[in-house]
Design a protein around this motif. Structure first.
Motif, PDB file in Angstrom:
ATOM      1  N   PHE A 135       0.860  -1.190   0.000  1.00 41.79           N
ATOM      2  CA  PHE A 135       0.000   0.000   0.000  1.00 41.79           C
ATOM      3  C   PHE A 135       0.894   1.236   0.000  1.00 41.79           C
ATOM      4  O   PHE A 135       1.988   1.200   0.560  1.00 41.79           O
ATOM      5  CB  PHE A 135      -0.870   0.075   1.265  1.00 41.79           C
ATOM      6  CG  PHE A 135      -1.927  -0.979   1.334  1.00 41.79           C
ATOM      7  CD1 PHE A 135      -3.143  -0.812   0.682  1.00 41.79           C
ATOM      8  CD2 PHE A 135      -1.716  -2.131   2.044  1.00 41.79           C
ATOM      9  CE1 PHE A 135      -4.116  -1.786   0.736  1.00 41.79           C
ATOM     10  CE2 PHE A 135      -2.683  -3.114   2.112  1.00 41.79           C
ATOM     11  CZ  PHE A 135      -3.887  -2.943   1.449  1.00 41.79           C
ATOM     12  N   GLY A 136       0.394   2.332  -0.552  1.00 39.89           N
ATOM     13  CA  GLY A 136       1.146   3.576  -0.528  1.00 39.89           C
ATOM     14  C   GLY A 136       1.358   4.062   0.897  1.00 39.89           C
ATOM     15  O   GLY A 136       2.482   4.383   1.294  1.00 39.89           O
ATOM     16  N   TYR A 137       0.290   4.089   1.668  1.00 39.43           N
ATOM     17  CA  TYR A 137       0.383   4.634   3.023  1.00 39.43           C
ATOM     18  C   TYR A 137       1.410   3.851   3.849  1.00 39.43           C
ATOM     19  O   TYR A 137       2.366   4.421   4.376  1.00 39.43           O
ATOM     20  CB  TYR A 137      -1.005   4.611   3.695  1.00 39.43           C
ATOM     21  CG  TYR A 137      -0.946   5.001   5.144  1.00 39.43           C
ATOM     22  CD1 TYR A 137      -1.043   6.335   5.522  1.00 39.43           C
ATOM     23  CD2 TYR A 137      -0.739   4.044   6.128  1.00 39.43           C
ATOM     24  CE1 TYR A 137      -0.948   6.705   6.854  1.00 39.43           C
ATOM     25  CE2 TYR A 137      -0.642   4.408   7.459  1.00 39.43           C
ATOM     26  CZ  TYR A 137      -0.747   5.725   7.820  1.00 39.43           C
ATOM     27  OH  TYR A 137      -0.643   6.086   9.133  1.00 39.43           O
ATOM     28  N   HIS A 161       1.401  14.624   2.798  1.00 36.38           N
ATOM     29  CA  HIS A 161       0.324  13.650   3.026  1.00 36.38           C
ATOM     30  C   HIS A 161       0.533  12.932   4.368  1.00 36.38           C
ATOM     31  O   HIS A 161       1.662  12.781   4.842  1.00 36.38           O
ATOM     32  CB  HIS A 161       0.356  12.637   1.871  1.00 36.38           C
ATOM     33  CG  HIS A 161      -0.775  11.663   1.883  1.00 36.38           C
ATOM     34  ND1 HIS A 161      -0.692  10.433   2.485  1.00 36.38           N
ATOM     35  CD2 HIS A 161      -2.016  11.743   1.351  1.00 36.38           C
ATOM     36  CE1 HIS A 161      -1.837   9.782   2.317  1.00 36.38           C
ATOM     37  NE2 HIS A 161      -2.666  10.562   1.631  1.00 36.38           N
ATOM     38  N   CYS A 163       0.723   9.950   5.126  1.00 38.77           N
ATOM     39  CA  CYS A 163       1.668   8.819   5.153  1.00 38.77           C
ATOM     40  C   CYS A 163       3.084   9.305   5.463  1.00 38.77           C
ATOM     41  O   CYS A 163       3.867   8.589   6.093  1.00 38.77           O
ATOM     42  CB  CYS A 163       1.614   8.022   3.854  1.00 38.77           C
ATOM     43  SG  CYS A 163       2.150   8.911   2.382  1.00 38.77           S
ATOM     44  N   GLU A 210       6.294  16.189  -2.276  1.00 41.00           N
ATOM     45  CA  GLU A 210       5.368  15.472  -3.163  1.00 41.00           C
ATOM     46  C   GLU A 210       5.448  16.020  -4.580  1.00 41.00           C
ATOM     47  O   GLU A 210       5.771  17.191  -4.792  1.00 41.00           O
ATOM     48  CB  GLU A 210       3.938  15.612  -2.634  1.00 41.00           C
ATOM     49  CG  GLU A 210       3.778  14.943  -1.285  1.00 41.00           C
ATOM     50  CD  GLU A 210       2.342  14.895  -0.802  1.00 41.00           C
ATOM     51  OE1 GLU A 210       1.420  14.802  -1.626  1.00 41.00           O
ATOM     52  OE2 GLU A 210       2.148  14.958   0.425  1.00 41.00           O
ATOM     53  N   ASP A 239       7.015  11.671  -3.155  1.00 38.76           N
ATOM     54  CA  ASP A 239       5.768  10.910  -3.258  1.00 38.76           C
ATOM     55  C   ASP A 239       4.973  11.532  -4.407  1.00 38.76           C
ATOM     56  O   ASP A 239       4.485  12.650  -4.302  1.00 38.76           O
ATOM     57  CB  ASP A 239       4.996  11.008  -1.929  1.00 38.76           C
ATOM     58  CG  ASP A 239       3.682  10.221  -1.962  1.00 38.76           C
ATOM     59  OD1 ASP A 239       3.233   9.862  -3.076  1.00 38.76           O
ATOM     60  OD2 ASP A 239       3.109   9.987  -0.890  1.00 38.76           O
ATOM     61  N   ALA A 241       2.143  10.336  -5.943  1.00 35.51           N
ATOM     62  CA  ALA A 241       0.886   9.586  -6.077  1.00 35.51           C
ATOM     63  C   ALA A 241      -0.011  10.150  -7.180  1.00 35.51           C
ATOM     64  O   ALA A 241      -0.599   9.401  -7.955  1.00 35.51           O
ATOM     65  CB  ALA A 241       0.143   9.608  -4.740  1.00 35.51           C
ATOM     66  N   HIS A 242      -0.112  11.487  -7.238  1.00 35.62           N
ATOM     67  CA  HIS A 242      -1.039  12.105  -8.203  1.00 35.62           C
ATOM     68  C   HIS A 242      -0.364  12.499  -9.518  1.00 35.62           C
ATOM     69  O   HIS A 242      -1.050  12.865 -10.464  1.00 35.62           O
ATOM     70  CB  HIS A 242      -1.709  13.330  -7.577  1.00 35.62           C
ATOM     71  CG  HIS A 242      -2.542  12.982  -6.396  1.00 35.62           C
ATOM     72  ND1 HIS A 242      -3.872  12.645  -6.495  1.00 35.62           N
ATOM     73  CD2 HIS A 242      -2.229  12.886  -5.081  1.00 35.62           C
ATOM     74  CE1 HIS A 242      -4.343  12.371  -5.295  1.00 35.62           C
ATOM     75  NE2 HIS A 242      -3.364  12.507  -4.417  1.00 35.62           N
ATOM     76  N   THR A 270       1.831   5.371  -5.518  1.00 37.40           N
ATOM     77  CA  THR A 270       0.836   4.324  -5.269  1.00 37.40           C
ATOM     78  C   THR A 270       0.210   3.895  -6.587  1.00 37.40           C
ATOM     79  O   THR A 270       0.250   4.640  -7.567  1.00 37.40           O
ATOM     80  CB  THR A 270      -0.259   4.839  -4.307  1.00 37.40           C
ATOM     81  OG1 THR A 270      -1.332   3.890  -4.286  1.00 37.40           O
ATOM     82  CG2 THR A 270      -0.833   6.180  -4.737  1.00 37.40           C
ATOM     83  N   ALA A 272      -2.935   3.383  -6.525  1.00 37.30           N
ATOM     84  CA  ALA A 272      -4.345   3.641  -6.192  1.00 37.30           C
ATOM     85  C   ALA A 272      -4.968   4.781  -6.988  1.00 37.30           C
ATOM     86  O   ALA A 272      -6.162   5.030  -6.857  1.00 37.30           O
ATOM     87  CB  ALA A 272      -4.465   3.932  -4.700  1.00 37.30           C
ATOM     88  N   LYS A 273      -4.175   5.482  -7.799  1.00 36.91           N
ATOM     89  CA  LYS A 273      -4.733   6.641  -8.520  1.00 36.91           C
ATOM     90  C   LYS A 273      -4.777   6.323 -10.027  1.00 36.91           C
ATOM     91  O   LYS A 273      -5.740   5.736 -10.477  1.00 36.91           O
ATOM     92  CB  LYS A 273      -3.906   7.900  -8.248  1.00 36.91           C
ATOM     93  CG  LYS A 273      -3.426   8.032  -6.800  1.00 36.91           C
ATOM     94  CD  LYS A 273      -4.445   8.618  -5.890  1.00 36.91           C
ATOM     95  CE  LYS A 273      -3.950   8.615  -4.454  1.00 36.91           C
ATOM     96  NZ  LYS A 273      -4.954   8.876  -3.474  1.00 36.91           N
ATOM     97  N   GLY A 279      -1.584  -1.229  -4.291  1.00 39.81           N
ATOM     98  CA  GLY A 279      -0.150  -1.472  -4.268  1.00 39.81           C
ATOM     99  C   GLY A 279       0.578  -0.163  -4.488  1.00 39.81           C
ATOM    100  O   GLY A 279      -0.057   0.885  -4.715  1.00 39.81           O
TER     101      GLY A 279
HETATM  102  C1  LIG Z   1       0.293  11.539  -1.720  1.00 35.85           C
HETATM  103  C2  LIG Z   1      -0.246  10.186  -1.335  1.00 35.85           C
HETATM  104  N1  LIG Z   1       0.580   9.264  -0.829  1.00 35.85           N
HETATM  105  C3  LIG Z   1       0.143   8.061  -0.450  1.00 35.85           C
HETATM  106  C4  LIG Z   1      -1.191   7.722  -0.544  1.00 35.85           C
HETATM  107  C5  LIG Z   1      -1.661   6.386  -0.030  1.00 35.85           C
HETATM  108  O1  LIG Z   1      -1.741   5.415  -1.027  1.00 35.85           O
HETATM  109  P1  LIG Z   1      -2.516   4.046  -0.793  1.00 35.85           P
HETATM  110  O2  LIG Z   1      -3.968   4.315  -1.009  1.00 35.85           O
HETATM  111  O3  LIG Z   1      -1.916   3.114  -1.799  1.00 35.85           O
HETATM  112  O4  LIG Z   1      -2.245   3.602   0.611  1.00 35.85           O
HETATM  113  C6  LIG Z   1      -2.076   8.627  -1.102  1.00 35.85           C
HETATM  114  C7  LIG Z   1      -3.496   8.255  -1.263  1.00 35.85           C
HETATM  115  O5  LIG Z   1      -4.386   8.880  -0.781  1.00 35.85           O
HETATM  116  C8  LIG Z   1      -1.610   9.910  -1.493  1.00 35.85           C
HETATM  117  O6  LIG Z   1      -2.437  10.834  -1.999  1.00 35.85           O
END
Ligand SMILES: Cc1ncc(COP(=O)(O)O)c(C=O)c1O
Length: 440
Positions: A135-137, A161, A163, A210, A239, A241-242, A270, A272-273, A279
């Motif tokens: 997971f990202g977090y 974020h 995390c 980020e 990070d 993610a976006h 992540t 997740a986006k 993952g």
């Molecule tokens: C910047 C950032 N890092 C990490 C995460 C967490 O990712 P994941 O949903 O895979 O745990 C998110 C998701 O909200 C995020 O926006």
């Protein structure tokens, strides 16, 4: 439970005072207040919090029996329901089930597919190697833990974020925060970190920021931060993610968009986006990734990603790389939405990504009444951010455009926003309490 306290009465005379301490039940204390959002759960559950969006993941989904235009899913490229993705996910689940591989990667949970995905991610990001995390977090929390010892200093952006913030909680050493995207303050904090390290005669500096800040949509100042590598010694962890899949010529992210991908020591994203999956991964030089691989606790002490997710992520990465029209369409939609909002006089702040915030003024109760109106009467579903996440009196609508939204979705949303803003400004949403909308 008994405690004794020694009191000096006068002239050096001492007396012992017995204090009775009644130990409270830990749950009793917690249940006095369910937290900033939980306290509203009796009115909000299932509507303002924990809503259920049903049907195929798309631009239109069902909420409480009504079709809504949905702006709150990070399905940037529309891969969640792409026919090739659905087919691959289903076939991988049929072939391998969800149990495989059994165990942590290091022990018994490795596979050729896991290694293939890591190699493809590394190549896509222009790095030597990559490691998957579940997971990202959790991955970010554990990455910070594995990288930094007690003498190391972490310098990080104030709007990081959760995390990153939670990873900092595991850090036994010092950390210095710089004002959000403020390069001058960043340099000041770097100088403080350097001074501390010289005094300690031990430790190094890890900078964390980020690629795109997910709430306001502004990109991290990676170029300016990376430029300071000529003057100061630090390692840079981003990070993204976006940014992954949405920014840069190939979709490799904010580092590529700003021309500094090679200056990022550890690139993190992540799935997740843009990948609409589960993952995450970390990419960097082979030696440091190998170090992380053999030491990161969230992977060593946890079962590895199930095979269907790994195979599904390989398919998503293939589409992300080979179907640039998805990113083009995403940006077309984002621009139409953002320009339309600006033309109608909305404040969308400093976004330079597809994340689209809309800044309004109003209280929490008003915000909930407005959300109800926009859902029930205009059939639009988007996320709303209020106090205590942001200062009292402010409301942020957070819209996430995707490649699967249509011009009609955008037009109807712009009209609904104009109509509801007029009502907000006229005070039509002033209510005494959050509307009672919880599931019966
Ligand atoms: C910047 C950032 N890092 C990490 C995460 C967490 O990712 P994941 O949903 O895979 O745990 C998110 C998701 O909200 C995020 O926006």
């Amino acid at each position: 439970m008994e405690n004794y306290c020694r009191l000096q009465i006068f002239n050096g005379t001492f007396a012992a005072l017995k204090i009775e301490y009644f130990m409270p039940d830990i749950f009793e204390r917690l249940l006095k207040n369910y937290g900033p959002i939980g306290q509203h759960r009796e009115r909000a559950h299932g509507y303002f919090a924990f809503p259920k969006l049903e049907g195929e993941i798309s631009n239109r989904m069902i909420f409480r029996g009504k079709e809504m235009i949905v702006w709150s899913l990070n399905n940037y490229l529309g891969l969640a329901n792409h026919p090739e993705v659905r087919k691959t996910d289903a076939e991988a689940a049929k072939e391998f089930g969800l149990a495989l591989p059994m165990g942590a990667r290091m022990m018994s949970g490795n596979s050729n597919y896991h290694e293939q995905l890591e190699a493809e991610l590394a190549a896509f990001e222009g790095k030597e190697d990559a490691i998957l995390v579940n997971f990202g977090y959790q991955g970010m929390v554990s990455l910070i833990d594995v990288l930094c010892g007690r003498h190391d200093v972490i310098v990080y952006d104030a709007e990081s974020h959760a995390c990153i913030i939670d990873g900092l909680r595991l850090h036994p050493g010092h950390r210095y925060v710089f004002k959000h995207n403020d390069v001058e303050d960043f340099e000041k904090q770097l100088q403080r970190a350097e001074a501390l390290i010289s005094k300690q005669k031990a430790g190094g500096i890890l900078v964390i920021t980020e690629g795109v800040f997910g709430m306001a949509g502004d990109q991290g100042k990676l170029k300016e931060i990376a430029a300071l590598k000529d003057k100061y010694q630090f390692r840079l962890l981003v990070d993204d993610a976006h940014g992954f899949g949405t920014l840069g010529k190939t979709g490799a992210g904010a580092g590529e968009a700003q021309g500094v991908q090679d200056k990022i020591d550890l690139y993190f994203s992540t799935f997740a986006k843009s990948m609409a999956s589960i993952g995450a991964f970390i990419a960097g030089d082979k030696k440091i990734i190998d170090y992380v691989r053999y030491n990161i606790r969230s992977q060593i002490f946890a079962k590895s990603l199930p095979m269907p997710l790994v195979i599904g992520n390989l398919k998503r990465l293939e589409l992300l790389r080979t179907q640039p029209q998805l990113k083009t369409k995403l940006w077309e939609n984002a621009r139409k939405l953002q320009n339309g909002l600006k033309e109608r006089g909305f404040d969308i702040g400093k976004t330079d990504s597809v994340v689209t915030p809309v800044y309004l003024n109003g209280g929490v109760e008003e915000a909930t009444a407005m959300v109800m109106d926009i859902r029930e009467n205009y059939h639009i579903f988007c996320s709303i951010v209020v106090y205590p996440v942001i200062p009292r009196g402010h409301i942020i609508y957070r819209l996430i455009p995707t490649a699967v939204h249509t011009d009609d979705d955008i037009e109807r949303t712009l009209e609904a926003f104009s109509a509801t803003k007029k009502k907000l400004d006229a005070g039509d949403y002033k209510v005494d309490a959050i509307p009672h909308m919880a599931n019966a």
